[in-house]
Design a protein around this motif. Structure first.
Motif, PDB file in Angstrom:
ATOM      1  N   UNK A  40      29.943  -4.015 -34.896  1.00  0.00           N
ATOM      2  CA  UNK A  40      30.776  -4.417 -33.760  1.00  0.00           C
ATOM      3  C   UNK A  40      30.465  -5.861 -33.347  1.00  0.00           C
ATOM      4  N   UNK A  41      31.436  -6.533 -32.725  1.00  0.00           N
ATOM      5  CA  UNK A  41      31.100  -7.726 -31.949  1.00  0.00           C
ATOM      6  C   UNK A  41      30.207  -7.231 -30.811  1.00  0.00           C
ATOM      7  N   UNK A  42      29.376  -8.100 -30.282  1.00  0.00           N
ATOM      8  CA  UNK A  42      28.526  -7.696 -29.162  1.00  0.00           C
ATOM      9  C   UNK A  42      28.723  -8.658 -27.996  1.00  0.00           C
ATOM     10  N   UNK A  43      28.988  -8.097 -26.837  1.00  0.00           N
ATOM     11  CA  UNK A  43      29.066  -8.898 -25.619  1.00  0.00           C
ATOM     12  C   UNK A  43      28.113  -8.275 -24.602  1.00  0.00           C
ATOM     13  N   UNK A  44      27.107  -9.038 -24.208  1.00  0.00           N
ATOM     14  CA  UNK A  44      26.148  -8.524 -23.242  1.00  0.00           C
ATOM     15  C   UNK A  44      26.221  -9.376 -21.980  1.00  0.00           C
ATOM     16  N   UNK A  45      26.378  -8.718 -20.828  1.00  0.00           N
ATOM     17  CA  UNK A  45      26.583  -9.455 -19.568  1.00  0.00           C
ATOM     18  C   UNK A  45      25.394  -9.306 -18.632  1.00  0.00           C
ATOM     19  N   UNK A  46      25.257 -10.303 -17.760  1.00  0.00           N
ATOM     20  CA  UNK A  46      24.280 -10.185 -16.669  1.00  0.00           C
ATOM     21  C   UNK A  46      25.040  -9.954 -15.363  1.00  0.00           C
ATOM     22  N   UNK A  47      24.603  -8.987 -14.584  1.00  0.00           N
ATOM     23  CA  UNK A  47      25.247  -8.712 -13.300  1.00  0.00           C
ATOM     24  C   UNK A  47      25.172  -9.922 -12.378  1.00  0.00           C
ATOM     25  N   UNK A  48      26.217 -10.119 -11.598  1.00  0.00           N
ATOM     26  CA  UNK A  48      26.331 -11.297 -10.735  1.00  0.00           C
ATOM     27  C   UNK A  48      25.673 -11.138  -9.374  1.00  0.00           C
ATOM     28  N   UNK A  49      25.162  -9.934  -9.085  1.00  0.00           N
ATOM     29  CA  UNK A  49      24.564  -9.689  -7.772  1.00  0.00           C
ATOM     30  C   UNK A  49      23.043  -9.742  -7.916  1.00  0.00           C
ATOM     31  N   UNK A  50      22.378 -10.305  -6.895  1.00  0.00           N
ATOM     32  CA  UNK A  50      20.915 -10.332  -6.943  1.00  0.00           C
ATOM     33  C   UNK A  50      20.364  -9.494  -5.790  1.00  0.00           C
ATOM     34  N   UNK A  51      19.540  -8.519  -6.121  1.00  0.00           N
ATOM     35  CA  UNK A  51      18.892  -7.705  -5.095  1.00  0.00           C
ATOM     36  C   UNK A  51      17.412  -8.098  -5.105  1.00  0.00           C
ATOM     37  N   UNK A  52      17.002  -8.918  -4.146  1.00  0.00           N
ATOM     38  CA  UNK A  52      15.632  -9.462  -4.123  1.00  0.00           C
ATOM     39  C   UNK A  52      15.267 -10.047  -5.476  1.00  0.00           C
ATOM     40  N   UNK A  53      16.184 -10.793  -6.063  1.00  0.00           N
ATOM     41  CA  UNK A  53      15.913 -11.448  -7.342  1.00  0.00           C
ATOM     42  C   UNK A  53      16.213 -10.578  -8.558  1.00  0.00           C
ATOM     43  N   UNK A  54      16.567  -9.305  -8.339  1.00  0.00           N
ATOM     44  CA  UNK A  54      16.864  -8.421  -9.484  1.00  0.00           C
ATOM     45  C   UNK A  54      18.378  -8.392  -9.720  1.00  0.00           C
ATOM     46  N   UNK A  55      18.807  -8.801 -10.918  1.00  0.00           N
ATOM     47  CA  UNK A  55      20.246  -8.750 -11.191  1.00  0.00           C
ATOM     48  C   UNK A  55      20.793  -7.316 -11.179  1.00  0.00           C
ATOM     49  N   UNK A  56      21.973  -7.192 -10.589  1.00  0.00           N
ATOM     50  CA  UNK A  56      22.732  -5.932 -10.601  1.00  0.00           C
ATOM     51  C   UNK A  56      24.211  -6.270 -10.754  1.00  0.00           C
ATOM     52  N   UNK A  57      25.018  -5.233 -11.012  1.00  0.00           N
ATOM     53  CA  UNK A  57      26.457  -5.480 -11.185  1.00  0.00           C
ATOM     54  C   UNK A  57      27.251  -5.328  -9.887  1.00  0.00           C
TER      55      UNK A  57
END
Ligand code: MLT
Length: 203
Positions: A40-57
């Motif tokens: 497969x092609x692979x697309x990996x994303x980083x969540x745009x929200x930061x919870x005390x520095x922890x990325x979330x979606x």
């Protein structure tokens, strides 16, 4: 959004969309890509929200209590981003199979609910229902397959709620395959093996 894209040799390939859990990033699940879906092609994303520095979606108000307004906003934002990137890189966004863990599984679930025809399928590791009170039915006519795996000892996720979520997805036309692993919220080799065979069978 921050992302990593790795094209497959074949242009017409499906795209594996990797979505990390809270505190992860776009590099986290990448090692799983060749195991889950080799060509497969692979697309990996980083969540745009930061919870005390922890990325979330998307934002949450407490453990398992989601800010549904933000779930809507972030889901639209992510889908818009995927469509734009698909046009730019030349992959078919309707041939995207999401694979998300925990918070990543939950934004993938929100895509199933708000854009039911978009994904070709989804792997949801340790999922929770991301939206409760959606007014419009989110039926799909594509009857895409959805893989769910839950931990029977998971202290974060309520088993009865996951059961109800699976029933809702089935009632909406998705072909749900639900698995129960004897573990907690963590991802195990068994989850990965089951998901890899499921992807092989379905795509
Ligand atoms: C969430 O979306 O908040 C999760 O299911 C739990 C987590 O990410 O820790």
């Amino acid at each position: 959004m921050q992302y990593i894209y790795q094209p497959a040799a074949n242009n017409d390939a499906y795209t594996l969309l990797l979505l990390h859990g809270t505190g992860g990033d776009e590099k986290d699940l990448l090692p799983l890509a060749p195991v889950l879906a080799k060509d497969f092609h692979v697309l990996s994303l980083r969540g745009n929200v930061s919870e005390h520095g922890m990325p979330r979606f998307f934002r949450r108000l407490g453990m398992g209590i989601f800010d549904e307004e933000d779930v809507h906003f972030r889901t639209h934002e992510m889908v818009h981003f995927i469509r734009q990137l698909a046009a730019e890189k030349g992959f078919d966004s309707n041939k995207t199979v999401a694979a998300g863990y925990s918070n990543g599984a939950n934004i993938a679930g929100a895509v199933l609910m708000l854009y039911p025809e978009l994904l070709a399928g989804a792997v949801l590791f340790r999922p929770m229902q991301p939206l409760q009170g959606i007014e419009d039915p989110f039926d799909t006519s594509r009857q895409q397959p959805v893989f769910m795996s839950s931990g029977t000892q998971d202290g974060t996720v309520n088993a009865a709620d996951t059961e109800a979520y699976a029933t809702l997805l089935s009632a909406s036309g998705f072909r749900v395959s639900a698995h129960h692993i004897n573990t907690g919220h963590n991802l195990t080799q068994q989850d990965i093996d089951l998901a890899a065979s499921w992807i092989k069978e379905n795509f």
